[in-house]
Design a protein around this motif. Structure first.
Motif: not given
Length: 328
Positions: A30-38, A40-52
């Motif tokens: 449903v809308a309003g539960i933070g799917k976009r933030a999730l 974007e966070r996953l996108m940053a993780y997948l692109l990062c060269r040193q993720p944790t």
């Protein structure tokens, strides 16, 4: 870095714990539960060269480029204007991006939101990239209404339901997000947002509680014959149509529920509880069902952005609502 919401902690660990990532994820809920933030966070993780396990490091070249909005291996696809469809030409641009070699030598990541905004041609144009993306490409599709997606789109993705937080978790988060609101106000906002805490924050910013109070007062005056439907329809110009139809659909459903169960606890928010009970007791059930069918049909048109005459539509709604008490 995108916000990390407490109700997503388990899902996040599940996603980052994968030894090999899928080429396409469909994050839905449903809308309003933070799917976009999730996403974007996953996108940053997948692109990062040193993720944790926590997420992207925030310090490497890829993280700096992403933060600046200049990462060459990142593509975001969304409508060019709010509430407009994603067009086939936009998808063709995405397809051109997918077939290119990653400029930083790592992954390419695509984010699409909302996926259901793609028209038929756009969705079909994406199928090849969803099935066989070139290189190490991950597509993240976000959907608030997955039932509107083509089965061929859904079948090519790992479908991941995003969790709705518990009421207690939502209220705890809202206490920090809306410290100036009282506990009662936060309860009301969460109810109006159907349990979605981020939607509750947006509704507060839009002044929804004041709009709701105006509508409730107007409905009461309508039933007392103190206001005509035409007067009331014109006075609600500032209230979004989707909200109005959500509320009236909710009230019709609560009336039916009360007629079937006689459960006082199921009468909804306090502001309309007595009105809902009165209408449920005074209106024949077939009449309520007929009005509910009409409301649901019109709500679908409103959500679908049909070209409607707002005042005439609301007048028709209010005429039916005013006639509810009494024989069918």
């Amino acid at each position: 870095m995108a916000d990390a919401y407490p109700w997503q902690a388990s899902l996040w660990q599940q996603l980052v714990g994968r030894t090999q990532h899928a080429h396409a994820y469909l994050l839905h809920g449903v809308a309003g539960i933070g799917k976009r933030a999730l996403a974007e966070r996953l996108m940053a993780y997948l692109l990062c060269r040193q993720p944790t396990d926590v997420g992207a490091c925030g310090q490497c070249k890829a993280c700096h480029l992403l933060a600046a909005g200049t990462h060459p291996d990142n593509f975001i696809l969304q409508p060019e204007e709010p509430d407009k469809p994603i067009k086939v030409d936009q998808v063709r641009e995405l397809v051109s991006f997918v077939v290119q070699t990653a400029q930083l030598g790592g992954r390419k990541v695509v984010l699409v939101e909302p996926a259901e905004a793609m028209n038929l041609n756009a969705a079909n144009a994406l199928l090849k990239s969803l099935e066989e993306p070139s290189g190490d490409t991950v597509l993240l599709l976000i959907s608030h209404q997955p039932s509107r997606l083509l089965p061929t789109v859904k079948s090519r993705c790992v479908q991941q339901a995003c969790p709705l937080p518990t009421p207690a978790m939502s209220l705890a988060w809202l206490a920090q997000a809306l410290p100036d609101c009282s506990e009662e106000e936060r309860d009301e906002l969460l109810y109006l947002a159907a349990g979605s805490p981020l939607a509750a924050v947006r509704l507060q910013a839009q002044g929804v509680r004041q709009q709701r109070a105006q509508v409730v007062e107007g409905v009461k005056k309508l039933l007392k014959q103190q206001l005509a439907p035409s007067q009331l329809a014109e006075s609600w110009n500032a209230v979004p149509l989707p909200l109005l139809f959500d509320w009236f659909c909710d009230w019709a459903q609560l009336m039916l529920r009360y007629q079937l169960t006689r459960d006082d606890a199921g009468l909804g928010q306090g502001d309309m509880r007595k009105v809902v009970q009165y209408l449920a007791e005074k209106t024949p059930q077939p009449k309520v069902l007929k009005v509910q069918d009409w409301l649901l049909a019109q709500r679908q048109k409103v959500i679908g952005k049909a070209n409607l005459n707002r005042v005439l539509l609301l007048e028709a709604l209010l005429v039916q609502w005013a006639s509810l008490p009494g024989p069918g």
